[in-house]
Design a protein around this motif. Structure first.
Motif, PDB file in Angstrom:
ATOM      1  N   ARG A   7      -4.432 -19.344  13.624  1.00 17.74           N
ATOM      2  CA  ARG A   7      -3.590 -20.515  13.369  1.00 17.74           C
ATOM      3  C   ARG A   7      -4.349 -21.639  12.679  1.00 17.74           C
ATOM      4  NH1 ARG A   7      -1.029 -18.578  18.094  1.00 17.74           N
ATOM      5  NH2 ARG A   7       1.154 -18.129  17.638  1.00 17.74           N
ATOM      6  N   ASP A   8      -5.669 -21.619  12.761  1.00 18.47           N
ATOM      7  CA  ASP A   8      -6.482 -22.641  12.105  1.00 18.47           C
ATOM      8  C   ASP A   8      -6.654 -22.374  10.613  1.00 18.47           C
ATOM      9  OD1 ASP A   8      -6.789 -23.927  14.528  1.00 18.47           O
ATOM     10  OD2 ASP A   8      -8.678 -22.897  14.981  1.00 18.47           O
ATOM     11  N   LYS A   9      -6.309 -21.175  10.163  1.00 21.15           N
ATOM     12  CA  LYS A   9      -6.504 -20.818   8.758  1.00 21.15           C
ATOM     13  C   LYS A   9      -5.318 -21.271   7.911  1.00 21.15           C
ATOM     14  CE  LYS A   9      -9.467 -16.887   9.580  1.00 21.15           C
ATOM     15  NZ  LYS A   9      -9.978 -15.691   8.959  1.00 21.15           N
ATOM     16  N   THR A  10      -5.579 -21.459   6.620  1.00 24.18           N
ATOM     17  CA  THR A  10      -4.515 -21.834   5.696  1.00 24.18           C
ATOM     18  C   THR A  10      -3.712 -20.595   5.320  1.00 24.18           C
ATOM     19  OG1 THR A  10      -5.864 -21.478   3.730  1.00 24.18           O
ATOM     20  CG2 THR A  10      -5.963 -23.669   4.750  1.00 24.18           C
ATOM     21  N   THR A  11      -2.584 -20.817   4.665  1.00 29.69           N
ATOM     22  CA  THR A  11      -1.741 -19.694   4.264  1.00 29.69           C
ATOM     23  C   THR A  11      -2.458 -18.805   3.247  1.00 29.69           C
ATOM     24  OG1 THR A  11      -0.658 -21.068   2.607  1.00 29.69           O
ATOM     25  CG2 THR A  11       0.424 -20.872   4.736  1.00 29.69           C
ATOM     26  N   ASP A  16      -5.092 -13.624   2.001  1.00 29.03           N
ATOM     27  CA  ASP A  16      -6.278 -12.875   1.587  1.00 29.03           C
ATOM     28  C   ASP A  16      -6.723 -11.898   2.679  1.00 29.03           C
ATOM     29  OD1 ASP A  16      -6.355 -14.168  -0.839  1.00 29.03           O
ATOM     30  OD2 ASP A  16      -7.871 -15.632  -0.216  1.00 29.03           O
ATOM     31  N   GLU A  17      -6.664 -12.350   3.914  1.00 24.19           N
ATOM     32  CA  GLU A  17      -7.069 -11.509   5.046  1.00 24.19           C
ATOM     33  C   GLU A  17      -6.105 -10.330   5.210  1.00 24.19           C
ATOM     34  OE1 GLU A  17      -9.872 -10.707   7.951  1.00 24.19           O
ATOM     35  OE2 GLU A  17      -9.866 -12.419   6.591  1.00 24.19           O
ATOM     36  N   ILE A  18      -4.810 -10.584   5.030  1.00 22.56           N
ATOM     37  CA  ILE A  18      -3.820  -9.507   5.110  1.00 22.56           C
ATOM     38  C   ILE A  18      -4.077  -8.471   4.027  1.00 22.56           C
ATOM     39  CG2 ILE A  18      -1.372  -8.960   4.762  1.00 22.56           C
ATOM     40  CD1 ILE A  18      -0.730 -11.616   6.193  1.00 22.56           C
ATOM     41  N   LEU A  19      -4.365  -8.928   2.820  1.00 29.62           N
ATOM     42  CA  LEU A  19      -4.652  -8.010   1.719  1.00 29.62           C
ATOM     43  C   LEU A  19      -5.883  -7.154   2.019  1.00 29.62           C
ATOM     44  CD1 LEU A  19      -3.800  -7.154  -1.141  1.00 29.62           C
ATOM     45  CD2 LEU A  19      -5.354  -8.903  -2.006  1.00 29.62           C
ATOM     46  N   LYS A  20      -6.906  -7.790   2.570  1.00 34.23           N
ATOM     47  CA  LYS A  20      -8.129  -7.066   2.922  1.00 34.23           C
ATOM     48  C   LYS A  20      -7.846  -5.999   3.983  1.00 34.23           C
ATOM     49  CE  LYS A  20     -11.482  -8.326   5.746  1.00 34.23           C
ATOM     50  NZ  LYS A  20     -12.420  -9.131   6.466  1.00 34.23           N
ATOM     51  N   LEU A  21      -7.058  -6.357   4.987  1.00 37.68           N
ATOM     52  CA  LEU A  21      -6.743  -5.410   6.056  1.00 37.68           C
ATOM     53  C   LEU A  21      -5.847  -4.271   5.564  1.00 37.68           C
ATOM     54  CD1 LEU A  21      -6.220  -7.720   9.151  1.00 37.68           C
ATOM     55  CD2 LEU A  21      -8.075  -6.120   8.742  1.00 37.68           C
ATOM     56  N   LYS A  22      -4.961  -4.564   4.624  1.00 37.74           N
ATOM     57  CA  LYS A  22      -4.118  -3.501   4.078  1.00 37.74           C
ATOM     58  C   LYS A  22      -4.952  -2.488   3.296  1.00 37.74           C
ATOM     59  CE  LYS A  22       0.434  -5.553   3.873  1.00 37.74           C
ATOM     60  NZ  LYS A  22       1.609  -5.756   3.030  1.00 37.74           N
ATOM     61  N   LYS A  23      -5.954  -2.971   2.583  1.00 34.63           N
ATOM     62  CA  LYS A  23      -6.854  -2.057   1.877  1.00 34.63           C
ATOM     63  C   LYS A  23      -7.639  -1.207   2.874  1.00 34.63           C
ATOM     64  CE  LYS A  23      -7.441  -4.825  -2.281  1.00 34.63           C
ATOM     65  NZ  LYS A  23      -8.363  -5.613  -3.116  1.00 34.63           N
ATOM     66  N   GLU A  24      -8.079  -1.844   3.951  1.00 35.17           N
ATOM     67  CA  GLU A  24      -8.810  -1.114   4.988  1.00 35.17           C
ATOM     68  C   GLU A  24      -7.907  -0.062   5.639  1.00 35.17           C
ATOM     69  OE1 GLU A  24     -11.081  -2.047   9.220  1.00 35.17           O
ATOM     70  OE2 GLU A  24     -10.633  -3.691   7.850  1.00 35.17           O
ATOM     71  N   GLN A  25      -6.660  -0.419   5.882  1.00 33.05           N
ATOM     72  CA  GLN A  25      -5.709   0.511   6.473  1.00 33.05           C
ATOM     73  C   GLN A  25      -5.473   1.699   5.542  1.00 33.05           C
ATOM     74  OE1 GLN A  25      -1.699  -0.965   6.740  1.00 33.05           O
ATOM     75  NE2 GLN A  25      -1.230   0.341   8.474  1.00 33.05           N
ATOM     76  N   PHE A  26      -5.373   1.438   4.255  1.00 29.73           N
ATOM     77  CA  PHE A  26      -5.188   2.494   3.271  1.00 29.73           C
ATOM     78  C   PHE A  26      -6.351   3.481   3.307  1.00 29.73           C
ATOM     79  CE2 PHE A  26      -5.800   4.062  -1.093  1.00 29.73           C
ATOM     80  CZ  PHE A  26      -4.570   4.660  -1.316  1.00 29.73           C
ATOM     81  N   ASN A  27      -7.564   2.942   3.322  1.00 32.67           N
ATOM     82  CA  ASN A  27      -8.751   3.799   3.369  1.00 32.67           C
ATOM     83  C   ASN A  27      -8.812   4.599   4.678  1.00 32.67           C
ATOM     84  OD1 ASN A  27      -9.698   3.043   0.839  1.00 32.67           O
ATOM     85  ND2 ASN A  27     -10.797   1.288   1.669  1.00 32.67           N
ATOM     86  N   MET A  28      -8.423   3.978   5.775  1.00 33.60           N
ATOM     87  CA  MET A  28      -8.437   4.665   7.065  1.00 33.60           C
ATOM     88  C   MET A  28      -7.441   5.811   7.100  1.00 33.60           C
ATOM     89  SD  MET A  28      -8.686   1.670   9.819  1.00 33.60           S
ATOM     90  CE  MET A  28     -10.220   1.381  10.623  1.00 33.60           C
TER      91      MET A  28
END
Length: 72
Positions: A7-11, A16-28
């Motif tokens: 909640r302390d992070k900006t939109t 950016d974090e969601i995009l990073k996690l989606k790439k990680e999920q794809f690789n997994m």
């Protein structure tokens, strides 16, 4: 990742974090399909983290929208 820390992070940071996690999920998913993924529970953890971030992002946009509507 804890929701209070998110909640302390900006939109933009959340997006950016969601995009990073989606790439990680794809690789997994590929690693899991080829039998290379050792910790299969990690896939579910990443999915929950993405959902948590999307929820907080939606809360922030709703809060911003209600703040703008009240100022008219």
């Amino acid at each position: 990742m804890r929701a209070a820390a998110l909640r302390d992070k900006t939109t933009d940071q959340l997006k950016d974090e969601i995009l990073k996690l989606k790439k990680e999920q794809f690789n997994m998913r590929f690693q899991k399909a080829t039998g290379q993924l050792e910790n299969t529970a990690q896939v579910g953890k990443v999915r929950r983290d993405i959902a948590r971030m999307k929820t907080i992002l939606n809360e922030q946009t709703a809060k911003a929208a209600s703040g703008q509507a009240g100022s008219k």
